[in-house]
Design a protein around this motif. Structure first.
Motif, PDB file in Angstrom:
ATOM      1  N   TRP A 123       0.921  -1.613  -0.203  1.00  0.00           N
ATOM      2  CA  TRP A 123      -0.562   0.236   0.294  1.00  0.00           C
ATOM      3  C   TRP A 123       0.996   1.722   0.165  1.00  0.00           C
ATOM      4  CZ3 TRP A 123      -4.908   2.049  -0.664  1.00  0.00           C
ATOM      5  CH2 TRP A 123      -4.896   3.412  -0.393  1.00  0.00           C
ATOM      6  N   ASN A 124       1.904   1.640   0.826  1.00  0.00           N
ATOM      7  CA  ASN A 124       2.254   2.445   1.013  1.00  0.00           C
ATOM      8  C   ASN A 124       3.703   2.481  -0.569  1.00  0.00           C
ATOM      9  OD1 ASN A 124       1.741   3.848   4.084  1.00  0.00           O
ATOM     10  ND2 ASN A 124       2.337   1.576   4.561  1.00  0.00           N
ATOM     11  N   LEU A 125       3.946   1.871  -0.092  1.00  0.00           N
ATOM     12  CA  LEU A 125       5.562   2.404  -1.047  1.00  0.00           C
ATOM     13  C   LEU A 125       4.694   2.097  -2.902  1.00  0.00           C
ATOM     14  CD1 LEU A 125       8.054  -0.354  -0.967  1.00  0.00           C
ATOM     15  CD2 LEU A 125       8.115   1.736  -0.097  1.00  0.00           C
ATOM     16  N   LEU A 126       5.949   3.399  -3.539  1.00  0.00           N
ATOM     17  CA  LEU A 126       5.571   4.413  -4.866  1.00  0.00           C
ATOM     18  C   LEU A 126       6.772   3.767  -5.420  1.00  0.00           C
ATOM     19  CD1 LEU A 126       4.258   5.752  -6.834  1.00  0.00           C
ATOM     20  CD2 LEU A 126       5.850   7.641  -6.289  1.00  0.00           C
ATOM     21  N   LYS A 127       6.193   2.556  -6.258  1.00  0.00           N
ATOM     22  CA  LYS A 127       7.790   2.053  -7.251  1.00  0.00           C
ATOM     23  C   LYS A 127       7.874   3.201  -8.222  1.00  0.00           C
ATOM     24  CE  LYS A 127       8.810  -2.158  -9.703  1.00  0.00           C
ATOM     25  NZ  LYS A 127       8.265  -3.337 -10.703  1.00  0.00           N
ATOM     26  N   PHE A 128       9.373   2.916  -8.683  1.00  0.00           N
ATOM     27  CA  PHE A 128       9.788   3.359  -9.957  1.00  0.00           C
ATOM     28  C   PHE A 128       9.413   2.804 -10.835  1.00  0.00           C
ATOM     29  CE2 PHE A 128      12.289   6.284  -6.608  1.00  0.00           C
ATOM     30  CZ  PHE A 128      11.604   7.648  -6.515  1.00  0.00           C
ATOM     31  N   PRO A 129       8.989   3.368 -12.224  1.00  0.00           N
ATOM     32  CA  PRO A 129       9.025   2.243 -13.394  1.00  0.00           C
ATOM     33  C   PRO A 129      10.441   1.271 -13.298  1.00  0.00           C
ATOM     34  CG  PRO A 129       8.485   3.805 -14.033  1.00  0.00           C
ATOM     35  CD  PRO A 129       8.751   4.296 -12.350  1.00  0.00           C
ATOM     36  N   ASP A 130      11.255   2.485 -13.968  1.00  0.00           N
ATOM     37  CA  ASP A 130      12.612   1.818 -14.720  1.00  0.00           C
ATOM     38  C   ASP A 130      14.078   2.279 -13.497  1.00  0.00           C
ATOM     39  OD1 ASP A 130      15.257   2.758 -16.372  1.00  0.00           O
ATOM     40  OD2 ASP A 130      14.400   1.007 -17.432  1.00  0.00           O
ATOM     41  N   LYS A 131      14.591   1.249 -12.606  1.00  0.00           N
ATOM     42  CA  LYS A 131      15.910   1.634 -11.479  1.00  0.00           C
ATOM     43  C   LYS A 131      16.646   2.660 -12.339  1.00  0.00           C
ATOM     44  CE  LYS A 131      18.330  -1.352  -8.493  1.00  0.00           C
ATOM     45  NZ  LYS A 131      18.428  -2.731  -8.337  1.00  0.00           N
ATOM     46  N   ASP A 132      17.154   2.382 -13.698  1.00  0.00           N
ATOM     47  CA  ASP A 132      18.072   2.994 -14.326  1.00  0.00           C
ATOM     48  C   ASP A 132      18.003   4.437 -14.203  1.00  0.00           C
ATOM     49  OD1 ASP A 132      20.247   0.981 -14.345  1.00  0.00           O
ATOM     50  OD2 ASP A 132      19.175   0.411 -16.399  1.00  0.00           O
TER      51      ASP A 132
END
Length: 403
Positions: A156-165
């Motif tokens: 729920w809490n984390l906003l994952k960045f779509p591309d690590k690089d």
């Protein structure tokens, strides 16, 4: 077990790097931990290796001794990190993901969370609605100015960045998503900023500069920033803001010189309870910003108040201020039919949209707030320089991710 160092509040004016336990998937007793939270199981959590963790003006309130924060409280609610361990109840977040952590901790299950009011979650702080990492009276969740930190309710809490690089290329900008960019944006939105608006932002610290940046992003015609600090005002001018030098007196006359009238459509308080008055020798006068905003905001307008106000301030200028009771000219606000929005920003309401604006080069928030990476060992110096008025947003780099 892997070592873990952290920045802790020691006493008024002093922070120190200390050794702490590596996080586990349950809450242990410690400085500031609510007794009702001790032993709480966190199978829905992850452990992050910290990529970036910022020094915030809200941290400074504690470090100045202006709250009831206990010694050895681990600081840090502005966190970006890489997932290194996942709890058994985590389904969607994976090891290796780089994520932004909203500073407000939210369960995703209570009525308020379901209504997008994640700043006042009902289930994470036994004392009151709302919680945050490394902050006094917020439940005792350990702060993130450390090598490693536990994040509960991770899916729920984390906003994952779509591309690590791509994320690592823009990491100083993305590090602002945990707090100050959404907080400034919330201040501008709740003040009613839109296309063609005239806006006054009180305070040219990082949140004020983020609010000014947000006002531009929302289409404001004129953004005016007021402060007593000349270096911070220069930073505001560097990205197209007009400025008001409050050492020269109150804002109304200077706003009239800019706009032709002594009022604006929208007002944002990015200062909070340690506000000072106006003039060269301005002393602390905590109601100054709110009262001046009511004076200069046009009838029917709104005030966004992301600046922090507290219910306990040991250093308050009088007995009323020590309890958060300020001498507000509420009659002015009532007569002008002004609207007020206060409280923690519900970060999750805005952070994905602002992430997309960063990733697609629509905004340069790190440049606008003058973000500067420093090591964890340099944190005490960063706190001291920030407290002295440096026009800088200090970003701690505990694990060497930042260039």
């Amino acid at each position: 077990m892997t070592g873990n160092k952290a920045v802790a509040y020691k006493e008024p004016g002093k922070v120190e790097l200390i050794d702490i336990d590596y996080p586990s998937f349950d809450l242990k007793d410690g400085p500031g931990v609510n007794p009702a939270n001790v032993g709480r199981s966190v199978p829905h959590g992850v452990i992050l290796k910290t990529v970036a963790t910022n020094i915030c003006g809200s941290d400074q309130h504690m470090v100045r001794g202006r709250t009831t924060a206990p010694p050895n409280l681990v600081l840090g609610h502005e966190i970006t990190g890489e997932v290194v361990e996942v709890g058994p109840g985590v389904e969607f977040i994976k090891e290796g993901d780089i994520c932004s952590v909203p500073f407000n901790i939210a369960c995703g299950r209570c009525r308020n969370c379901k209504e997008r009011k994640t700043g006042i979650c009902l289930n994470v702080n036994p004392d009151r609605p709302g919680s945050a990492y490394g902050y006094v009276d917020m439940g005792g969740w350990v702060g993130g100015q450390a090598n490693y930190v536990l994040v509960p309710y991770a899916d729920w809490n984390l906003l994952k960045f779509p591309d690590k690089d791509q994320a690592l290329e823009k990491i100083l900008d993305l590090a602002m998503l945990s707090d100050i960019f959404p907080t400034g944006f919330h201040g501008a939105v709740s003040a009613g900023v839109g296309v063609g608006s005239t806006v006054y932002v009180a305070g040219a610290g990082p949140v004020g500069l983020a609010a000014a940046t947000s006002a531009h992003l929302l289409g404001a015609a004129v953004v005016i920033v007021g402060d007593l600090n000349g270096d911070r005002l220069a930073k505001a001018r560097s990205f197209g803001c007009e400025t008001v030098d409050l050492t020269m007196g109150g804002p109304a006359e200077q706003i009239e010189q800019i706009l032709g009238v002594p009022e604006v459509d929208c007002g944002v308080d990015a200062v909070g309870f340690e506000a000072r008055g106006h003039g060269h020798d301005a002393k602390e006068a905590p109601a100054t910003v709110l009262n001046s905003l009511m004076e200069i905001t046009a009838a029917g307008g709104a005030l966004g108040i992301p600046g922090l106000y507290v219910t306990g301030d040991p250093g308050g200028v009088d007995e009323a201020a020590k309890k958060g009771a300020l001498s507000l000219s509420l009659g002015t606000g009532w007569a002008k039919s002004l609207s007020f929005t206060t409280g923690q920003c519900p970060v999750m309401k805005y952070n994905r949209q602002l992430m997309m604006a960063i990733l697609h080069d629509k905004v340069s928030i790190a440049k606008n707030v003058n973000a500067k990476a420093i090591t964890l060992e340099e944190a005490p110096q960063g706190y001291a320089e920030f407290d002295a008025g440096a026009a800088t947003k200090y970003v701690l780099n505990p694990n060497g991710y930042l260039s």
